[in-house]
Scaffold this active site. Structure first.
Site, PDB file in Angstrom:
ATOM      1  N   CYS A  37       0.971  -1.147  -0.241  1.00  0.00           N
ATOM      2  CA  CYS A  37       0.188   0.161  -0.269  1.00  0.00           C
ATOM      3  C   CYS A  37       0.975   1.462  -0.255  1.00  0.00           C
ATOM      4  O   CYS A  37       0.216   2.444  -0.072  1.00  0.00           O
ATOM      5  CB  CYS A  37      -0.737   0.125   0.732  1.00  0.00           C
ATOM      6  N   CYS A 105      -2.779   9.032   5.440  1.00  0.00           N
ATOM      7  CA  CYS A 105      -0.971   8.730   6.392  1.00  0.00           C
ATOM      8  C   CYS A 105      -1.861   9.237   8.108  1.00  0.00           C
ATOM      9  O   CYS A 105      -1.453   8.221   8.777  1.00  0.00           O
ATOM     10  CB  CYS A 105      -0.780   9.320   5.557  1.00  0.00           C
TER      11      CYS A 105
END
Ligand SMILES: Cc1ncc(COP(=O)(O)O)c(C=O)c1O
Lengths: 137, 404
Positions: A37, A105
């Site tokens: 990812c 994030c």
């Protein structure tokens, strides 16, 4: 893509980079994300009593992922475990001015904190009272 | 040495000074419309366009009458694919292309699928190459067109166009090649390479942006296209619109320089590329070249730096301009479809950087760039939990990642 000054600052001078001894019972380690990812965060805490005395991280990921995890270690150091559990990814988004494509994030950083705490808790001796009592023979 | 250093010549190139000099008079002094037949202004423009047509044709071994001016390769691709599909629909509705094409080809094919065509997307080998055998297996009686990338804009891999063209001709199927990255960097000859349709773009070969050309074969076979832009019937009816005379003059001049300086440019680019890769490979472990190490564009280098993510790496290159195959530089979170098609593995795809070296790149710039890359990779590996695990002897493939 333009980065906020705070992201650049954490990227250029990441705080608390490194590793703690994951074998110690006072250390909790969280590893979240996946290489395919494009981001993996490892966040570690060292706890005394219920206080997070030290925190370290290493991150494979974009600048925003590095900044999110760096910021997370900065925030949790000196906090109690309960306080650290309260940290929301949205606070990280706000502090670092992350754009929508980078919100994941901050989610990952929140997950890393929770995962490190969970690991720490799982290493602590179970509370005697709650332990199911063996039957006396 | 001027900073930052541009090493992204596959994205675009600066206009060569000689090209610019050739173009300038056509903005003002010689401003006529090349389609004006009734006065000298028009004649002068037409003459300049004719000269450019010949310069372009010469570079690719075509006749000037086979050149159709476009706004660039995206338009050339749309015209070739949609125009041929529409023209030959009665013959068949099957098109073959590859998974490594530029988005302009892939998205045009998707559009054609919506319109009832069937498209086969061939998977390349691990180096990004599609062989003639793979194409042969996909050919059907109703195949009308093969659309094949000549050289990859991402990894530089060169496809065996000549062989595939020969096969297509034997089977009565047209070959379109997207030669945007090949022209000027590889020998191109539409006759011996068996090409029916070919697009090129000025801004990749030191010409201006917004102008390109489509080669449309006139004999053996004569290729016909349905125009996608209707109007005054310019370019033999295939592409209406007043010609961009300064742009076309620039494209012609750019092609002429490519032809004259061919060997010089090639040696220069390859020399710098090899110099760069040597420094990288000497200083770093766990680095991999993407694409075909033998069969790739001489001035291109696509490298995966394992255990560091591409976008963070680019952030670390204050002085160099490059692009990444990592998802993070685009709006989607998917890594490059080209590296995916090559089975590079998403992890290494996230770690890939594309470098390319240009006509005016100097050895000094290459050395500076290599030093900066090496330093950034080392710094980010200090930060990388993956690199740490690998140093500890952990096999990353055995870990059960949480994903997200
Ligand atoms: C292989 C390839 N095809 C097509 C294009 C599109 O070309 P243009 O920018 O001239 O539309 C490019 C450039 O981006 C390219 O590299």
């Amino acid at each position: 893509m333009a980065y906020s000054d705070k992201v650049l600052d954490h990227y250029n001078q990441p705080r608390n980079v490194g590793s703690l001894d994951k074998k110690k019972t006072s250390v909790g380690t969280g590893v979240v994300g996946a290489p395919e990812c494009g981001d993996v965060m490892k966040l570690q805490i060292e706890v005394e009593g219920d206080m997070i005395m030290d925190a370290k991280f290493k991150t494979f990921g974009c600048g925003s992922a590095i900044a999110s995890s760096s910021l997370a270690t900065e925030w949790i150091k000196g906090k109690t475990i309960d306080e650290a559990m309260q940290i929301q990814n949205t606070e990280i988004v706000e502090e670092l001015s992350l754009p929508p494509v980078k919100i994941h994030c901050s989610v990952l950083a929140e997950d890393a904190i929770k995962s490190a705490i969970a690991d720490y808790k799982s290493k602590q001796p179970k509370n005697q009272d709650s332990e199911p009592q063996g039957e006396a023979r | 040495m001027n900073l930052p250093i541009y090493l992204d010549f596959q994205a675009t190139t600066p206009v060569d000074q000689r090209v610019l000099d050739a173009m300038l008079p056509y903005f003002s002094a010689t401003f006529g419309n090349a389609a004006s037949r009734s006065h000298s202004f028009g004649w002068a423009a037409e003459e300049a366009v004719g000269r450019a047509r010949k310069q372009i044709a010469d570079l690719i071994g075509a006749s000037p009458k086979e050149i159709v001016f476009t706004s660039g390769s995206t338009e050339g691709i749309n015209l070739a694919l949609k125009g041929a599909a529409e023209m030959y629909a009665a013959k068949g509705k099957h098109i073959i292309t590859t998974q490594v094409e530029h988005k302009a080809v892939l998205d045009t094919c998707k559009r054609l699928e919506q319109e009832g065509y069937e498209v086969t997307y061939l998977k390349p080998d691990k180096t990004g190459r599609v062989s003639a055998e793979v194409v042969e297996e996909a050919l059907r009686d109703d195949t009308i067109l093969v659309a094949l990338l000549w050289a990859s804009n991402e990894i530089g891999t060169i496809n065996p166009v000549r062989e595939i063209g020969k096969l297509c001709h034997e089977r009565g199927v047209l070959l379109f090649t997207d030669a945007t990255q090949a022209v000027g960097k590889l020998p191109v000859d539409v006759e011996s390479d068996n090409i029916d349709l070919l697009c090129l773009s000025a801004h990749k070969i030191y010409g201006p942006k917004g102008v390109g050309a489509l080669f449309v074969r006139r004999r053996n076979p004569r290729v016909r296209l349905v125009a996608q832009m209707d109007g005054g019937g310019h370019e033999r009816g295939m592409r209406s619109g007043t010609l961009n005379v300064p742009g076309i003059v620039g494209l012609g001049a750019a092609c002429n320089i490519c032809q004259e300086d061919f060997q010089k440019d090639l040696d220069h680019g390859r020399g710098l590329r090899d110099r760069f890769e040597k420094q990288i490979f000497e200083a770093l472990d766990h680095v991999y070249i993407n694409g075909d190490p033998e069969n790739r564009l001489p001035q291109a280098s696509n490298i995966s730096f394992a255990y560091v993510e591409g976008e963070s790496l680019i952030m670390g290159f204050a002085d160099i301009a490059v692009s990444s195959g990592s998802a993070c530089t685009s709006a989607s979170l998917e890594p490059s479809h080209v590296l995916r098609a090559c089975d590079v593995g998403d992890e290494l795809a996230h770690s890939s950087i594309r470098f390319s070296f240009g006509r005016l790149t100097s050895a000094e710039e290459v050395d500076h760039a290599a030093a900066q890359v090496i330093e950034a990779v080392k710094r980010l590996r200090e930060l990388s939990p993956l690199y740490e695990m690998v140093q500890e002897g952990i096999d990353l493939s055995t870990i059960n990642w949480s994903g997200h």
